[in-house]
Design a protein around this motif. Sequence first.
Motif, PDB file in Angstrom:
ATOM      1  N   MET A   9      35.549  64.295 152.315  1.00  0.00           N
ATOM      2  CA  MET A   9      36.079  63.233 152.266  1.00  0.00           C
ATOM      3  C   MET A   9      37.166  62.708 153.470  1.00  0.00           C
ATOM      4  SD  MET A   9      34.793  60.713 150.473  1.00  0.00           S
ATOM      5  CE  MET A   9      34.989  59.981 148.334  1.00  0.00           C
ATOM      6  N   PRO A  10      36.597  62.270 154.776  1.00  0.00           N
ATOM      7  CA  PRO A  10      37.494  61.601 155.618  1.00  0.00           C
ATOM      8  C   PRO A  10      38.772  61.313 155.336  1.00  0.00           C
ATOM      9  CG  PRO A  10      36.107  60.354 155.394  1.00  0.00           C
ATOM     10  CD  PRO A  10      35.602  61.090 154.913  1.00  0.00           C
ATOM     11  N   GLU A  17      42.262  58.598 155.014  1.00  0.00           N
ATOM     12  CA  GLU A  17      43.126  58.135 156.032  1.00  0.00           C
ATOM     13  C   GLU A  17      44.668  58.184 156.089  1.00  0.00           C
ATOM     14  OE1 GLU A  17      41.874  54.256 155.405  1.00  0.00           O
ATOM     15  OE2 GLU A  17      40.780  54.068 153.726  1.00  0.00           O
ATOM     16  N   LYS A  66      39.822  45.774 162.133  1.00  0.00           N
ATOM     17  CA  LYS A  66      40.234  46.867 161.134  1.00  0.00           C
ATOM     18  C   LYS A  66      38.898  48.017 162.851  1.00  0.00           C
ATOM     19  CE  LYS A  66      41.381  51.284 158.792  1.00  0.00           C
ATOM     20  NZ  LYS A  66      40.472  51.575 158.403  1.00  0.00           N
ATOM     21  N   THR A  67      38.329  47.404 162.249  1.00  0.00           N
ATOM     22  CA  THR A  67      36.535  48.057 163.368  1.00  0.00           C
ATOM     23  C   THR A  67      36.755  47.805 164.788  1.00  0.00           C
ATOM     24  OG1 THR A  67      35.004  47.914 161.180  1.00  0.00           O
ATOM     25  CG2 THR A  67      34.416  48.262 163.629  1.00  0.00           C
ATOM     26  N   GLU A  95      40.099  50.091 166.201  1.00  0.00           N
ATOM     27  CA  GLU A  95      39.649  51.439 166.139  1.00  0.00           C
ATOM     28  C   GLU A  95      39.197  51.651 167.250  1.00  0.00           C
ATOM     29  OE1 GLU A  95      40.136  52.521 161.122  1.00  0.00           O
ATOM     30  OE2 GLU A  95      38.443  52.447 162.634  1.00  0.00           O
ATOM     31  N   VAL A 141      32.470  58.952 152.402  1.00  0.00           N
ATOM     32  CA  VAL A 141      31.149  59.541 151.809  1.00  0.00           C
ATOM     33  C   VAL A 141      32.498  61.684 152.402  1.00  0.00           C
ATOM     34  CG1 VAL A 141      29.530  60.701 154.093  1.00  0.00           C
ATOM     35  CG2 VAL A 141      30.326  58.113 154.114  1.00  0.00           C
ATOM     36  N   THR A 142      31.446  61.930 151.431  1.00  0.00           N
ATOM     37  CA  THR A 142      31.893  63.464 150.726  1.00  0.00           C
ATOM     38  C   THR A 142      31.906  64.170 151.900  1.00  0.00           C
ATOM     39  OG1 THR A 142      30.902  62.694 148.581  1.00  0.00           O
ATOM     40  CG2 THR A 142      32.163  64.635 148.834  1.00  0.00           C
TER      41      THR A 142
END
Lengths: 415, 273
Positions: free
Chosen positions: A1-2, A4, A401-402, A405, B87-88
């Motif tokens: 998982m990314p 933050e 935010k989008t 970024e 997303v894992t």
Amino acid sequence: MPEEKKVQLKRLNSSKVLGKFMAEYYYELDNAAKTGEKKIAWCTSVGPAEILRALGFLVYFPETHSAMLGSSRMATDLIPKANAVGYSPDICSYLTADIGAYLAKVSPLATIFKGIEGPPKPDVLVFNTNQCRDVQDWFNFYGEEYKVPVVGIHSYVGVQDVTESHVASISKQMKAMIPLLEEVSGKKFDEDKFKEAVALSRECSDLWKDVLDSASAKPSPLTFFDGTTLMGAAVVGRGTKKANDAYRELIAELKDRIANKEGAIENERFRIYWDGMPVWGRLSMHAKLFAGLDTNVLASTYCNSWIFSALDPDDPFDSMARAYTELFIVRADDPKEKYIKDMLNFFKVDGIIYHDAKTCPNNSNCRYGMPQRLEKETGIPSLTLNGDLNDLRLVSDEQMKTNVEAFIEQLEERK
Amino acid sequence: MTMGKTDMSERPRTESSIFVGTDVGSSRTKVAVVNPDKELIGYSIEKSGTDFTATADACLATALRMAGTNQSNIKAAVSTGYGRNNVTCADSTKTEIGCHAKGCFYYFPQAITVIDIGGQDNKIIKLDDHGHRTGFKMNRKCAAGTGAFLEEMALRLDIPIDDLNDLAPKSTEMVKLGSFCTVFSATEVLENIRNGKRVEDIVKGIYFSVVKRIMEMDSFTEVVVMTGGVTANNPYIVTLTEELIGRSILVPEHPQLTGALGAALFALENNCS
């Protein structure tokens, strides 16, 4: 998982000095309102404060109260109360938030400063329409409510070059309000005190300019988001010695940061110019968003709006008239564009963000093709964010935010 | 003009190194799997629902099956879209603007303007002939011109959304909708129904409204590419846009997948850099 990125914002130590200044300012006003020891004038943020100080008024600026309603995120719930009594959701959300707070009998001052219930009752209301016509309507509302006189300066809009006729007209309007102000204050207008107030204002303006100019250093020791709170003293305290002393401490700290190459954010990769109002309810969120992208929003039209380099104590009326007409917001697009181009160059900027604030057309400079013209001329890319200064119903965090970024990704592709 | 690069019949059945892109949009979740040669070897599209993580996992499983490989062969994965942080399998994220740009430039390596019409947002992205973004616009805080607008209008007309595409070409006298606002447009639709207008004419008007909203957002460069779920499921919108701008428009083979494909290509680049 990314994951933050977690961002810790850096604080300037001298912000405490400025915080103390603001606290003393509000307590002095509150005391005067409760004891009647001093008369209180409400003034628009770029109104003729120096004249009011010369007559011994304590000066309260409702716009700072509105900004506090925004930053405390109280505004969005209060705006509908003003809408319900006839003030449209499409007009200035400073006005609607402030009137909404008055109607609901609430104030962020009561939360922040123990013992203060709300804004100090005015003895007179003084506006200058150099910012917008909304300030006049705003003050007229309070004039009716408090049964006190409202007096103002009707400024020009879309000024190409500031001419002698502009100066003469504004100067005349300022002089014309003095008899009424003398009557309310119970004091005779003192020319020497006036000159002293103008001299202190000019000094404040010069010091504030030094603060903002420090952001030209690489890395910048300051962010726009710092500036929006640090500017409080320049708005409410110009014309007082205390404000100037507070800025001297701030400048010393900024100079230290520059000498130590200490940036306001870690790893400054991109430098952004912000045009338009801040989103008060999202200051911290936006500061973290940009810092997390190694991007410093370091200069702005907004914070620079309290630089009045034309002020001259030897020519107080005319120089005030000139200073408050030279203001960015009053000007036509040509001088505005020249101004921004100079700023981009001076602050070594990689990109511009325009905040199109739904309820503040006068501070939204992206509506008549300016971003496209400036981008064509300078090659510096721009992004327009749709939002608002106070009404968070008009702000989409995810979209902002989008957009931000994606804009930084675009700048990365150019490097 | 639809173009593509996928030739599933000739690809090898096992891939030991794969790169995954996941685009969790407001309406659909898309997964693309590419091999080291940048070939799309598997993909999946499903409703995003409310559990983004579970949907992304399910989509990934389907795409991996199609690619004839398994999760242990994923060398890098990038996620994008509203649910990009849910997303894992993803190691990093990219914006949907960047991913759509990347995906489109993969299909059409030239200076292009990308029009992406999604479930809740529209994007116009301009790329130079190196694939670098020169600017982009997203729709403002409004559903006008998006898939959500079409869904609302289909609901008002009481017809399945999938029927809209076949109805519009049968229009003989298009009904123009004047409003920006989805709610006001719905009122206009009801008014036209009451006035006896034909459904086909109203449906064409609805598509016309979407295209007009897009054309108001930005100017277009010479070569225009259209992508997104609305483009994929409503090819008539491409025809109508071509009519309005007076030139043909390029559409990739999988218009709904360009964001996920772009994310997969970023994953491949990240792995090589």
